[in-house]
Design a protein around this motif. Sequence first.
Motif, PDB file in Angstrom:
ATOM      1  N   PRO A 193      -1.031 -70.107 -13.379  1.00  0.00           N
ATOM      2  CA  PRO A 193      -1.089 -72.013 -13.322  1.00  0.00           C
ATOM      3  C   PRO A 193      -2.210 -72.232 -14.058  1.00  0.00           C
ATOM      4  O   PRO A 193      -2.810 -71.488 -15.373  1.00  0.00           O
ATOM      5  CB  PRO A 193      -3.103 -71.960 -11.894  1.00  0.00           C
ATOM      6  CG  PRO A 193      -2.945 -70.279 -11.284  1.00  0.00           C
ATOM      7  CD  PRO A 193      -1.991 -69.413 -12.420  1.00  0.00           C
ATOM      8  N   ASP A 194      -1.393 -73.666 -14.510  1.00  0.00           N
ATOM      9  CA  ASP A 194      -2.167 -74.274 -15.574  1.00  0.00           C
ATOM     10  C   ASP A 194      -3.072 -75.473 -15.119  1.00  0.00           C
ATOM     11  O   ASP A 194      -2.952 -76.351 -14.236  1.00  0.00           O
ATOM     12  CB  ASP A 194      -0.929 -75.655 -16.133  1.00  0.00           C
ATOM     13  CG  ASP A 194      -1.327 -75.923 -17.741  1.00  0.00           C
ATOM     14  OD1 ASP A 194      -2.985 -76.263 -17.751  1.00  0.00           O
ATOM     15  OD2 ASP A 194      -0.841 -76.724 -17.678  1.00  0.00           O
ATOM     16  N   PHE A 195      -4.368 -75.475 -14.860  1.00  0.00           N
ATOM     17  CA  PHE A 195      -5.446 -75.374 -14.657  1.00  0.00           C
ATOM     18  C   PHE A 195      -5.756 -76.686 -15.279  1.00  0.00           C
ATOM     19  O   PHE A 195      -7.031 -77.509 -14.809  1.00  0.00           O
ATOM     20  CB  PHE A 195      -7.104 -75.262 -14.898  1.00  0.00           C
ATOM     21  CG  PHE A 195      -6.627 -73.524 -14.487  1.00  0.00           C
ATOM     22  CD1 PHE A 195      -7.107 -73.152 -12.905  1.00  0.00           C
ATOM     23  CD2 PHE A 195      -6.769 -72.337 -15.235  1.00  0.00           C
ATOM     24  CE1 PHE A 195      -7.104 -71.562 -12.936  1.00  0.00           C
ATOM     25  CE2 PHE A 195      -6.632 -71.155 -15.068  1.00  0.00           C
ATOM     26  CZ  PHE A 195      -6.777 -70.763 -14.360  1.00  0.00           C
ATOM     27  N   ARG A 196      -5.323 -77.242 -15.861  1.00  0.00           N
ATOM     28  CA  ARG A 196      -5.284 -78.755 -16.951  1.00  0.00           C
ATOM     29  C   ARG A 196      -4.674 -79.549 -16.240  1.00  0.00           C
ATOM     30  O   ARG A 196      -4.373 -81.134 -16.199  1.00  0.00           O
ATOM     31  CB  ARG A 196      -4.777 -78.693 -18.521  1.00  0.00           C
ATOM     32  CG  ARG A 196      -6.239 -78.038 -19.146  1.00  0.00           C
ATOM     33  CD  ARG A 196      -5.738 -77.430 -20.746  1.00  0.00           C
ATOM     34  NE  ARG A 196      -4.051 -76.859 -20.236  1.00  0.00           N
ATOM     35  CZ  ARG A 196      -3.244 -76.201 -21.702  1.00  0.00           C
ATOM     36  NH1 ARG A 196      -3.880 -76.657 -22.457  1.00  0.00           N
ATOM     37  NH2 ARG A 196      -2.068 -75.939 -20.941  1.00  0.00           N
ATOM     38  N   ARG A 197      -3.257 -79.435 -15.145  1.00  0.00           N
ATOM     39  CA  ARG A 197      -2.575 -80.107 -14.747  1.00  0.00           C
ATOM     40  C   ARG A 197      -2.363 -80.271 -13.013  1.00  0.00           C
ATOM     41  O   ARG A 197      -3.225 -79.845 -12.750  1.00  0.00           O
ATOM     42  CB  ARG A 197      -1.366 -79.504 -14.938  1.00  0.00           C
ATOM     43  CG  ARG A 197      -0.137 -79.807 -16.993  1.00  0.00           C
ATOM     44  CD  ARG A 197       0.613 -79.855 -16.481  1.00  0.00           C
ATOM     45  NE  ARG A 197       0.790 -80.009 -18.484  1.00  0.00           N
ATOM     46  CZ  ARG A 197       1.061 -80.473 -18.941  1.00  0.00           C
ATOM     47  NH1 ARG A 197       1.162 -82.133 -17.703  1.00  0.00           N
ATOM     48  NH2 ARG A 197       1.734 -81.057 -19.738  1.00  0.00           N
ATOM     49  N   PRO A 198      -2.525 -81.233 -12.141  1.00  0.00           N
ATOM     50  CA  PRO A 198      -2.599 -81.165 -10.982  1.00  0.00           C
ATOM     51  C   PRO A 198      -1.405 -80.240 -10.447  1.00  0.00           C
ATOM     52  O   PRO A 198      -0.546 -80.149 -10.871  1.00  0.00           O
ATOM     53  CB  PRO A 198      -2.262 -82.968 -10.601  1.00  0.00           C
ATOM     54  CG  PRO A 198      -2.882 -83.589 -11.919  1.00  0.00           C
ATOM     55  CD  PRO A 198      -2.119 -82.380 -13.039  1.00  0.00           C
ATOM     56  N   VAL A 199      -1.620 -79.633  -8.958  1.00  0.00           N
ATOM     57  CA  VAL A 199      -0.668 -79.361  -8.755  1.00  0.00           C
ATOM     58  C   VAL A 199       0.074 -79.585  -7.173  1.00  0.00           C
ATOM     59  O   VAL A 199      -0.756 -80.537  -6.610  1.00  0.00           O
ATOM     60  CB  VAL A 199      -1.194 -77.609  -7.898  1.00  0.00           C
ATOM     61  CG1 VAL A 199      -1.636 -77.036  -9.784  1.00  0.00           C
ATOM     62  CG2 VAL A 199      -2.825 -77.754  -7.263  1.00  0.00           C
ATOM     63  N   LYS A 200       1.313 -79.672  -7.111  1.00  0.00           N
ATOM     64  CA  LYS A 200       1.838 -79.624  -6.244  1.00  0.00           C
ATOM     65  C   LYS A 200       1.448 -79.511  -4.395  1.00  0.00           C
ATOM     66  O   LYS A 200       1.350 -78.067  -4.582  1.00  0.00           O
ATOM     67  CB  LYS A 200       3.423 -80.179  -6.531  1.00  0.00           C
ATOM     68  CG  LYS A 200       3.706 -81.056  -7.471  1.00  0.00           C
ATOM     69  CD  LYS A 200       5.694 -81.240  -7.351  1.00  0.00           C
ATOM     70  CE  LYS A 200       5.765 -82.308  -8.559  1.00  0.00           C
ATOM     71  NZ  LYS A 200       7.088 -83.072  -8.123  1.00  0.00           N
TER      72      LYS A 200
END
Length: 234
Positions: A193-200
Amino acid sequence: GHHLSLQESVASFTGELLRSNPALPGFDRSIVIAPRRLHLTLGVMSLVDAKSSNIAPNGGATKTLPEALSLLCSLGPRIMEMLSGIRLRVPLQMMDIMKPDRGNPDNAHVLWFGPSLDTEDAQRLKKVGEMVNKVFVEAGFILERRPLKLHCTILNTTYRKPKTRGQRQPFSYRSLLTSPVVQRFILQPHAEPDFRRPVKVDFGTWNVDEIQICKMGSYGPEGEYVSCGGLSLV
């Protein structure tokens, strides 16, 4: 928070997080926002009940609740023109955290759901929310000048009990995102997961029936914020 189905789905989500085994670092029932209190904030005001000769901390005249309600209601025709007969709706399709301590996802304090701005519902919500916020800022009711960030808070360590001295105890967003519980709710899970971006995510799209002025820290019969009045959008 008055939508029963939304209350149930959010309660199911947070309940599964709290039952995680092993326990997720920093998670505790006290930091979970009660589903009945879910809301989007368009601005925070300091108001008095009636006209007063007191001077506000910023040196300006004290603003009253009747004045704020009158301004809100005056926006009705403008909002209805912006909506062109379409219902105002909140799509809760994004999950993220507010900026964590030192940029470390293990030091998170606020988890929120919000609209993904790639939908017409979200764009419409953004335009109406920003217009209301701007009018209240220009009239001197809202003193915060930062851009409006539409979000619905789900977890907040401000409410952790018991209170401790010093810095607030964070929760681990890294552990949350990689947990089996959350992986089931994420629409496009990734191994890393990219913790810097929102997840859908998809917690539904909900009609907005009213813009309310509510009293901070208040509790109604169902635990909701107490409304001091509002503008009906129905």
